[in-house]
Scaffold this motif. Sequence first.
Motif, PDB file in Angstrom:
ATOM      1  N   THR A   1      51.073 -39.429  11.284  1.00 26.57           N
ATOM      2  CA  THR A   1      51.584 -40.633  10.371  1.00 26.57           C
ATOM      3  C   THR A   1      53.087 -40.480  10.507  1.00 26.57           C
ATOM      4  N   VAL A   2      53.668 -41.231  11.152  1.00 26.98           N
ATOM      5  CA  VAL A   2      54.952 -41.761  11.299  1.00 26.98           C
ATOM      6  C   VAL A   2      55.653 -42.586  10.420  1.00 26.98           C
ATOM      7  N   ILE A   3      56.751 -42.494   9.501  1.00 19.88           N
ATOM      8  CA  ILE A   3      57.186 -43.354   8.619  1.00 19.88           C
ATOM      9  C   ILE A   3      58.659 -43.506   8.917  1.00 19.88           C
TER      10      ILE A   3
ATOM     11  N   ALA B   1      53.536 -29.833  15.151  1.00 16.10           N
ATOM     12  CA  ALA B   1      52.975 -28.775  14.004  1.00 16.10           C
ATOM     13  C   ALA B   1      51.828 -28.069  14.894  1.00 16.10           C
ATOM     14  N   SER B   2      51.300 -27.217  14.049  1.00 13.08           N
ATOM     15  CA  SER B   2      50.203 -26.183  14.717  1.00 13.08           C
ATOM     16  C   SER B   2      48.947 -26.030  13.523  1.00 13.08           C
TER      17      SER B   2
ATOM     18  N   VAL C   1      57.138 -37.470   9.297  1.00 15.35           N
ATOM     19  CA  VAL C   1      55.898 -37.484   9.776  1.00 15.35           C
ATOM     20  C   VAL C   1      54.815 -36.439   9.321  1.00 15.35           C
ATOM     21  N   SER C   2      53.902 -36.635   8.980  1.00 14.29           N
ATOM     22  CA  SER C   2      52.704 -35.723   8.272  1.00 14.29           C
ATOM     23  C   SER C   2      51.616 -35.839   9.222  1.00 14.29           C
TER      24      SER C   2
ATOM     25  N   SER D   1      41.810 -29.969   5.076  1.00 17.43           N
ATOM     26  CA  SER D   1      42.565 -28.993   4.606  1.00 17.43           C
ATOM     27  C   SER D   1      44.049 -29.541   4.226  1.00 17.43           C
ATOM     28  N   GLY D   2      44.239 -31.033   4.119  1.00 16.98           N
ATOM     29  CA  GLY D   2      45.105 -31.415   3.517  1.00 16.98           C
ATOM     30  C   GLY D   2      46.216 -31.837   4.480  1.00 16.98           C
ATOM     31  N   ALA D   3      47.251 -32.522   4.031  1.00 17.04           N
ATOM     32  CA  ALA D   3      48.294 -33.233   4.831  1.00 17.04           C
ATOM     33  C   ALA D   3      49.347 -31.986   5.023  1.00 17.04           C
ATOM     34  N   GLN D   4      50.159 -32.020   6.131  1.00 17.25           N
ATOM     35  CA  GLN D   4      51.013 -31.050   6.434  1.00 17.25           C
ATOM     36  C   GLN D   4      52.143 -31.900   7.216  1.00 17.25           C
ATOM     37  N   ALA D   5      53.293 -31.465   6.722  1.00 16.18           N
ATOM     38  CA  ALA D   5      54.455 -32.015   7.257  1.00 16.18           C
ATOM     39  C   ALA D   5      54.930 -31.508   8.567  1.00 16.18           C
ATOM     40  N   GLY D   6      55.374 -32.380   9.322  1.00 17.47           N
ATOM     41  CA  GLY D   6      55.797 -32.084  10.507  1.00 17.47           C
ATOM     42  C   GLY D   6      57.193 -31.813  10.896  1.00 17.47           C
TER      43      GLY D   6
END
Length: 656
Positions: free
Chosen positions: A488-490, A473-474, A447-448, A455-460
């Motif tokens: 985004t859930v893969i 995420a925060s 999940v990102s 700020s760019g993608a962050q991994a959840g």
Amino acid sequence: MRRVHGNGRSKTSVGWWPCLLLALAAGGTALAQQAPAPALEAGKGGAVRTSYRVVNLGSGELSALPKINARGQIVFSMWDGAASRGYFYDGRTVRDIGTLGGSDTVALGLNNAGQLAGGSFTATGSEHAFVWSAGGGMLDLGVLPFTGNSRAQAINNRGVVTGFSEGVPSTPPLAFRWSVSEGMSSLGALAPGVDGASWGAALNDAGLIAGAANTASLERHAFAWMPARGLVDIDTLGSLDSDGIAVSARGEVAGSRLPADAAGYRAWLWTPGRGMRDLGAAGGVESFTLAMSPGGRIAGLVTLAGGDQRAMTWTRTEGMRLLGTLGGANSRSQQANDRGQVVGYATDRNQAFRAFAWSAKAGMVDLNTRLRNAPPGLVLDDALAINDNGDIVSSSNAGLVLLTPSHGHQGGHVVGPVAAPEVVRAGAAFAASVAWVDSARVGTRSVSWSWGDGSGAQAGKVREAGETGSASASHHFALPGVYRVTATVIDRNGRSTAVSRTIVAAASAAGTVAARGSVLSPRGAYRKAPSWVGKAAFSLVAPLAAMGPAAQMAAMPAQMHFDLPGLRFHSSSLRFLGRQGAQHVFDGEGAVNGVGKARFRLATTVGLAGAAPGRFALKIWQPDPVSGKEVIHYDNSGTPSAEAAAPLVEASVLAQ
């Protein structure tokens, strides 16, 4: 932070520019007969109730209403933050259909062969009608002579297309017919010269085309076009205004009209033998046709004397029938199929919007009570389309979804809404989460999170147990503004599902307001579709002290966004004019559907303590490029029913 509801109670919140103004009603394509759809059972006496599996389609604001065909394929269009994109769901996957080289695409028509039709911008900035298929891609249909823009509104099962073509600002729109063998040809007009505008809206497989055209007296009348007769004014009732929006398989045309006494709009049906027939208003003061099934069942609404509205359906055998509500004040039918099912939205006892399906046997059913293995927090607020198999397309707090009768199947990986506060303080950390149901136990790969602020993608952090999963995420926004947060859930098969939520970041300075919410847009407010009634979303970040533009922008990036299907307004400037009674008043400029420079004026109780019920009175307009006259895009401050003007459905507000 407080959440204000339309009933005035508060509780703590947890947690053209022409071708781009979209026609909301188009259809009439005859659908192939399918096996009988499962009936919506009332659940009494041991009857089996239909339940639905959920499929995620897309997340964001709709730029046009979706269509579904007999095979369960779907066309829909959404804003991606900067432009409108068209999408096609083939029964398994969703595809972005691309553009003709420019920025925007809106897909409006769909047939049973999986062909789409709509309008897309070219590299030179013109909009052209197109036909798209999975095998052939996007075909530019061109424009009529002496015009520069075109848009397709509908396509039948033989691949014939109708729409309109125009030259802005000198050449009026003209309805067209297009086919592979004959190309694009004008359907003509009812009035000569520059007053002779016409718009094609719907057609059937026999080639009957319906729409609207200006008369010599500058009234707009519904027309029918047939190869043997050409363009014919079918308004035999002497209306001040009428339009044809749907065509049945047997050659009936349906629409809405304003009688000569201007007392209120009426739904109507035209047949070659009987002409135009006023369908009445079932005891109300107005009625509107919004759609018609190939077999001739009409879906629409009736306005009652007090201003509330009721979903209605009409058939030749039963006449007009009001469908009630789910305990609230309003409802609206969006579409019907030929199995006796009608879908739309209705408000419940808390005046919250809920998607419904209706049948004579079961009555009105809240579709939220019929979901099988739904993800946590999912709420369906409006059912927008249905086919004869009973497949339903609905909007929700997780975006656009498909509901399919489950037939005992468990379903797959279904993602729910982003859970996060709608209004946060810039510079302060906040938490966001998303949950899903994985009844097939495929498993989740990653999940990102994208925060919409560059700020760019962050991994959840992913958590899974059995058939359920979640990620959190925060983040903090450095600057105030309006941001689109996307998760985004893969899954482990590589399927990607994105869900999003608009979040407003408030300034830390005193004398500011930030809000995110929705208003009930009344009949007549959206000028390109006067019958449209429904929720419109807004976001507001604004000062509450009068200041010049330079000082304002130095203090905070003031913004106002307003979105409904077919109309997207984002401000480029905003200033606070002061208090007017119990309202804050703002004005400024912005773009309508990403084009042009329009003005707006907003008077609202948002940010005022104790203001109940809330109000959000908005006018958006700009001058005509030729005449200089005021062209109104949207105005819910001067609608016919003053009491119904601009009520807030709900809003999350942070004022300081």
